[in-house]
Design a protein around this motif. Structure first.
Motif, PDB file in Angstrom:
ATOM      1  N   LEU A  87     -14.524 -38.801 -29.730  1.00  0.00           N
ATOM      2  CA  LEU A  87     -14.393 -37.487 -30.365  1.00  0.00           C
ATOM      3  C   LEU A  87     -14.263 -36.329 -29.379  1.00  0.00           C
ATOM      4  CD1 LEU A  87     -17.067 -37.928 -33.195  1.00  0.00           C
ATOM      5  CD2 LEU A  87     -14.597 -38.092 -33.417  1.00  0.00           C
ATOM      6  N   SER A  88     -15.322 -36.066 -28.604  1.00  0.00           N
ATOM      7  CA  SER A  88     -15.376 -34.792 -27.874  1.00  0.00           C
ATOM      8  C   SER A  88     -14.342 -34.695 -26.762  1.00  0.00           C
ATOM      9  CB  SER A  88     -16.783 -34.581 -27.306  1.00  0.00           C
ATOM     10  OG  SER A  88     -17.108 -35.574 -26.359  1.00  0.00           O
ATOM     11  N   MET A  89     -13.937 -35.826 -26.172  1.00  0.00           N
ATOM     12  CA  MET A  89     -12.949 -35.777 -25.102  1.00  0.00           C
ATOM     13  C   MET A  89     -11.641 -35.157 -25.578  1.00  0.00           C
ATOM     14  SD  MET A  89      -9.987 -37.714 -24.149  1.00  0.00           S
ATOM     15  CE  MET A  89     -10.288 -39.362 -24.780  1.00  0.00           C
ATOM     16  N   TRP A  90     -11.258 -35.443 -26.810  1.00  0.00           N
ATOM     17  CA  TRP A  90     -10.004 -34.911 -27.346  1.00  0.00           C
ATOM     18  C   TRP A  90     -10.105 -33.408 -27.587  1.00  0.00           C
ATOM     19  CZ3 TRP A  90      -6.022 -38.037 -26.927  1.00  0.00           C
ATOM     20  CH2 TRP A  90      -6.263 -39.405 -26.860  1.00  0.00           C
ATOM     21  N   GLY A 179     -14.985 -24.836 -22.111  1.00  0.00           N
ATOM     22  CA  GLY A 179     -15.006 -23.562 -22.834  1.00  0.00           C
ATOM     23  C   GLY A 179     -14.203 -23.630 -24.118  1.00  0.00           C
ATOM     24  N   GLY A 180     -13.014 -24.229 -24.029  1.00  0.00           N
ATOM     25  CA  GLY A 180     -12.200 -24.384 -25.240  1.00  0.00           C
ATOM     26  C   GLY A 180     -12.836 -25.320 -26.238  1.00  0.00           C
ATOM     27  N   ALA A 181     -13.525 -26.360 -25.744  1.00  0.00           N
ATOM     28  CA  ALA A 181     -14.210 -27.282 -26.652  1.00  0.00           C
ATOM     29  C   ALA A 181     -15.291 -26.565 -27.449  1.00  0.00           C
ATOM     30  CB  ALA A 181     -14.816 -28.437 -25.864  1.00  0.00           C
ATOM     31  N   LEU A 182     -16.011 -25.640 -26.788  1.00  0.00           N
ATOM     32  CA  LEU A 182     -17.027 -24.865 -27.501  1.00  0.00           C
ATOM     33  C   LEU A 182     -16.399 -24.022 -28.612  1.00  0.00           C
ATOM     34  CD1 LEU A 182     -19.123 -23.660 -24.423  1.00  0.00           C
ATOM     35  CD2 LEU A 182     -19.786 -25.416 -26.090  1.00  0.00           C
ATOM     36  N   VAL A 183     -15.274 -23.380 -28.306  1.00  0.00           N
ATOM     37  CA  VAL A 183     -14.621 -22.516 -29.292  1.00  0.00           C
ATOM     38  C   VAL A 183     -13.954 -23.350 -30.395  1.00  0.00           C
ATOM     39  CG1 VAL A 183     -12.809 -20.801 -29.651  1.00  0.00           C
ATOM     40  CG2 VAL A 183     -14.259 -20.678 -27.617  1.00  0.00           C
ATOM     41  N   ILE A 212     -15.994 -33.882 -36.116  1.00  0.00           N
ATOM     42  CA  ILE A 212     -15.283 -33.719 -34.843  1.00  0.00           C
ATOM     43  C   ILE A 212     -15.731 -32.434 -34.144  1.00  0.00           C
ATOM     44  CG2 ILE A 212     -13.020 -33.416 -33.781  1.00  0.00           C
ATOM     45  CD1 ILE A 212     -11.853 -35.050 -36.113  1.00  0.00           C
ATOM     46  N   GLY A 213     -15.852 -31.362 -34.918  1.00  0.00           N
ATOM     47  CA  GLY A 213     -16.274 -30.093 -34.339  1.00  0.00           C
ATOM     48  C   GLY A 213     -17.676 -30.153 -33.771  1.00  0.00           C
TER      49      GLY A 213
END
Length: 294
Positions: A87-90, A179-183, A212-213
């Motif tokens: 999930l988070s890698m994408w 940073g983009g993953a957080l947003v 996913i989020g």
């Protein structure tokens, strides 16, 4: 009796017409009026609507905190590599790509690596700006002022990023992984509170976006939150077969300090959590008003 087809009058009751040969029973079965189910009673419809509104209120109250709790336990456990792989890698790689597009660079998110063009590509900026303009126009026609405001904010952010010097833009693209993953993770979770008439709501996509989020947000946030007191948690070094890690590039290539890097990630994560809390409260208030109105 009279034949319904040729109107010939028979003196006696017969099974078929003595003139045209019409079989009466077959004619009646073929021309019987179609029966339709009776419309639902108003009380039944109202009861179903009230039940749906109550369920939606429960979902909005419990889904987000429970998902964050479960995913948080997984991220803090030995299963974190699995959560990251699936999930988070994408979300992380999409963070790199979206940041690159905002800065005017070409990029394509892939597994563990997002190739970025050597220089800015004007077509990327034009296509993104046209897409934002079209989205803002559609939102304006639909009188969706939240989307209009959001689209305008993204357009302003694109202008800012496009005007950055290339060196600073590349540093921002590197920062844009976590940073983009957080947003993006926050936006995906916020999509759970989409209006009932939206495709995200009707198609059930919001449940997948929520999971996913949560993974996309909690995985990097857990790393940087714990790094405040344990710098060893920062993934310095080289990613095997890819390149140096993002923190290594930010410190060694772009000259960021370790503490400054941690602060940027943590404060961005806290700001995203603040936005999510506001969305959560507004979503509950809307669902509660809908439940009372049914």
């Amino acid at each position: 009796m009279q034949c319904p087809k040729c109107l010939f009058d028979h003196k006696d009751q017969t099974t078929e017409c003595l003139k045209c040969g019409l079989i009466f029973a077959k004619y009646v079965s073929q021309n019987a009026p179609t029966s339709f189910p009776a419309p639902a009673e108003p009380d039944t419809v109202a009861a179903a609507g009230a039940e749906e509104a109550r369920n939606e209120l429960k979902y909005r109250l419990l889904a987000l905190p429970l998902t964050l709790l479960i995913v948080g336990i997984l991220v803090a456990s030995s299963l974190q590599p699995m959560v990251r792989l699936v999930l988070s890698m994408w979300v992380h790689e999409c963070g790199h790509a979206v940041t690159a597009w905002l800065c005017g660079f070409g990029a394509f998110p892939g597994p563990w690596r997002t190739p970025v063009s050597d220089g800015r590509i004007a077509a990327v900026t034009v296509v993104l700006l046209c897409g934002l303009g079209w989205g803002i126009f559609r939102a304006w026609k639909a009188r969706n002022w939240y989307l209009v405001t959001g689209g305008a904010a993204v357009a302003a952010l694109q202008l800012f990023c496009t005007l950055l010097p290339a060196h600073q833009a590349r540093a921002l693209i590197t920062f844009g992984g976590d940073g983009g993953a957080l947003v993006l993770g926050t936006l995906l979770m916020a999509a759970f509170y989409a209006p009932p008439d939206s495709e995200v709501y009707r198609g059930g996509l919001r449940w997948g976006f929520l999971v996913i989020g949560a993974a996309g947000f909690l995985d990097p946030f857990e790393t940087w939150w714990t790094s405040r007191n344990d710098i060893a948690r920062i993934p310095f070094g080289e990613n095997v077969g890819v390149n140096f890690s993002d923190p290594t590039l930010l410190v060694d290539v772009y000259g960021w300090t370790v503490q400054g890097m941690i602060r940027r990630y943590v404060w961005l994560g806290l700001a995203c959590l603040g936005v999510l809390v506001v969305v959560y409260i507004m979503g509950i208030m809307q669902a509660r008003a809908a439940a009372k109105g049914t």
